[in-house]
Design an enzyme around this catalytic site. Sequence first.
Site, PDB file in Angstrom:
ATOM      1  N   ASP A 280       0.865  -1.176   0.000  1.00 11.21           N
ATOM      2  CA  ASP A 280       0.000   0.000   0.000  1.00 11.21           C
ATOM      3  C   ASP A 280       0.908   1.235   0.000  1.00 11.21           C
ATOM      4  O   ASP A 280       2.130   1.138   0.159  1.00 11.21           O
ATOM      5  CB  ASP A 280      -0.975  -0.002   1.177  1.00 11.21           C
ATOM      6  CG  ASP A 280      -2.205   0.864   0.863  1.00 11.21           C
ATOM      7  OD1 ASP A 280      -2.153   1.676  -0.088  1.00 11.21           O
ATOM      8  OD2 ASP A 280      -3.220   0.748   1.572  1.00 11.21           O
TER       9      ASP A 280
HETATM   10  C1  NOJ Z   1      -3.946   3.948  -0.032  1.00  8.74           C
HETATM   11  C2  NOJ Z   1      -5.155   3.077   0.076  1.00  8.74           C
HETATM   12  O1  NOJ Z   1      -5.151   2.373   1.305  1.00  8.74           O
HETATM   13  C3  NOJ Z   1      -5.277   2.075  -1.056  1.00  8.74           C
HETATM   14  O2  NOJ Z   1      -6.493   1.396  -0.944  1.00  8.74           O
HETATM   15  C4  NOJ Z   1      -5.146   2.780  -2.366  1.00  8.74           C
HETATM   16  O3  NOJ Z   1      -5.329   1.860  -3.416  1.00  8.74           O
HETATM   17  C5  NOJ Z   1      -3.777   3.408  -2.429  1.00  8.74           C
HETATM   18  N1  NOJ Z   1      -3.660   4.402  -1.361  1.00  8.74           N
HETATM   19  C6  NOJ Z   1      -3.503   4.072  -3.774  1.00  8.74           C
HETATM   20  O4  NOJ Z   1      -4.258   5.207  -3.921  1.00  8.74           O
END
Ligand code: NOJ
Length: 766
Positions: free
Chosen positions: A295
């Site tokens: 993430d």
């Molecule tokens: C953080 C989020 O937790 C995740 O779900 C998302 O896909 C990513 N950022 C990218 O934006």
Amino acid sequence: MKNINQILILTLSIAFLFNCENKNKKGNSNTNDIIEQQVDSVLALMTLKEKVGQMNQFNGSWDLTGPASNVSNQEKLERLKNGEVGSMLNVLSVKATREAQKLVMDNSRLKIPLIIGYDVIHGYKTIFPVPLGESASWDLDIIKKSAEIAANEASAAGVNWTFSPMIDISRDARWGRIMESSGEDPFLTAKIGVAKVQGYQGGDLSKNNTIAACAKHFAGYGFAEAGRDYNTVNIGEYELHNTVLPPFKAVAEAGVATFMNSFNEIDGIPATGHKEIQRNVLKGDWNWDGFIVSDWGSIGEMITHGYAKDKKHAAEIAANAGSDMDMESYAYVGYLEELVNEGKVNITLIDNAVKRILRVKFRLGLFDDPYKYCNEEREKNEIYTEENQAFSREVAKKSIVLLKNENNILPLSKNIKNIAVIGPLADDKDTPIGNWRAKGGRDTAISLLEGIKNAVLPSAKVTYAKGCDIVINKEIGRTFLLPLKFANTDKSGFPAAVNTAKNADVVILAIGEVALQTGEGRSQTNIGFAGVQQDLLEVILKVNKNVVITLMNGRPMDISWASENVPSILECWQLGSQSGNAIADVLFGDYNPSGKLPVSFPHNVGQEPLYYNQKMTGRPFNPTHVTFSAYRDAPKTALYPFGYGLSYTTFEYKNLTLDKNEILADGEIKVSVDVINTGDRDGEEVVQLYIRDLVGSLTRPIKELKGFEKIMLKAGETKTINFTINGELLQFYTINKIWEVEPGDFELWVGGDSTTKLKSNFAVKE
Ligand code: NOJ
């Protein structure tokens, strides 16, 4: 002698020709074999730096969905040219995708195309209901089709990969990201996850209108303590396997191309550095061959967790644990080469990660044509079409849940003379677009007021008053990363609202949450009506009892007072582009509501986390004695339970029959039940089947959903619905740390929600 480029082109062309020829002759397994050969041939040409480059993902400068890094655009540019970037996220539009891809194609040695990802969560520009709302449809066909449309639009705009579906089991209404989930149940979440993967990926990733999906967040993210986003997760190994992992296993089996790990720790180990779940379970036991992206910054965040001493250490932990691609930590590009040279990360692990990434790129057909998603004509013609809007309305109306309808106040007659449409969300064209709205534009939804005006006869008088606002800084709040300011307490709009309500035949009151009250980082301790919405409701009820609440929200809310005092409540979530029209379809009876809650609604926030499939405890309940598991100031059950939802007609269930009451672990029981539409309208019902395993090597939930079917019944019609119970549904992750069926007694229920009493039983014999 030929240079490396020529060798690569030659290898790839031979492989490609070979591929085309065989694709035509033989089936999929052959295509897979060919892809494996292609992957190996590319890997064989790569330097360590290039391999590490493939494991690196940068954010584009078009959008920001996490904290900004301090890496300059110049550095990003150089790394792209040098083949040190395998993927980018938030690169939006055909033009931008083409530019990024071209930088790599024109400058890098091996010309390995980028894979370009974006959070397409509930539509690209045509917006569908927020995922929690869409899950309330329990309609797998429309869920699959909405993902298909989202993929079509996203791919027409240059996107190759969506960071969806989010299949985190979400039991806590305080957690802002519950809105992105399919709610509290593993069985329902798994079915919806698979439908979405099928919708995004189609049968064939190499087409130009399908995109790679990403199962997230692996794992346990929804179990954040106290519902506070990113917070610590303490979940036992068995609960992890039995509750959190099943939807992930289902989508892995359905061929989801990628996984994303999560920000949280699980019992002391950050998920991003969790070898057991990533390497041993997902890539080992489940034999899944896609790649895992971290993430946003989650590799670097292991330092803040207190698990890694610095970025280099974080890179070492993540790579060894099986995180294949680094999103925005800059840990892999910074340190992986060094770590391999020092023997701290084995090159075979790097090769394995790179192969996984290349495999997905080959499956997407990016090596055949890196510009396959760069078609300006498609971008112009295939996004936000009338057809897509019409489908968004379909999905939206099927996602609405009728929570209460005293004296059949709904549906309203279209001949109605005087309707008052009141509330902060009544003419709000933005809230229905929800959070994680991709390219869904500000203020682009059909508001409730517009929808009602579109639906009524010209003779009807529709009056509107806002009454109040919810947040103070609505404009700022629409910017993804800024916090909202709570709450707006200005009551100066009340007199006008009361006046509007006074003479109306009915008041439609739109209250709830603005778009950005849920989503990432949007956890709340108050899940009631923020600001003076409750006061507005109370003053209106004093002058007109005929109130219908159209609740708009991304989480289960505390609506206990309203539930007791208002005759009718429609749960309208944040329904997307066609929200107002869809709500009007239900208000005026053009569509008979059929949604069922995918999540329990509490009496108050103190009950959270609340879910139907709890454990029994040793002291479940005794009304006459205090030393039992209960609250002394509130019920322990839900106000509106999982699976619940009314219709404008009524259904009766009878003749629950099992063809046998005993089976062996590999046997099967046929279950049938008659469902009768006892009202005078046609309607849809979600027939639900639950079981309970009475005694286990581990304690088992008091009820577990194990089957459902959404059916249409004409007024007066009866249908016999059949389910099959087998070992696959009865097994669980036992004390032996394997999935198996344990012999013993089971209870079984069928009905229209999780509190159904229509019951039978059976046994699994040794
Ligand atoms: C953080 C989020 O937790 C995740 O779900 C998302 O896909 C990513 N950022 C990218 O934006």
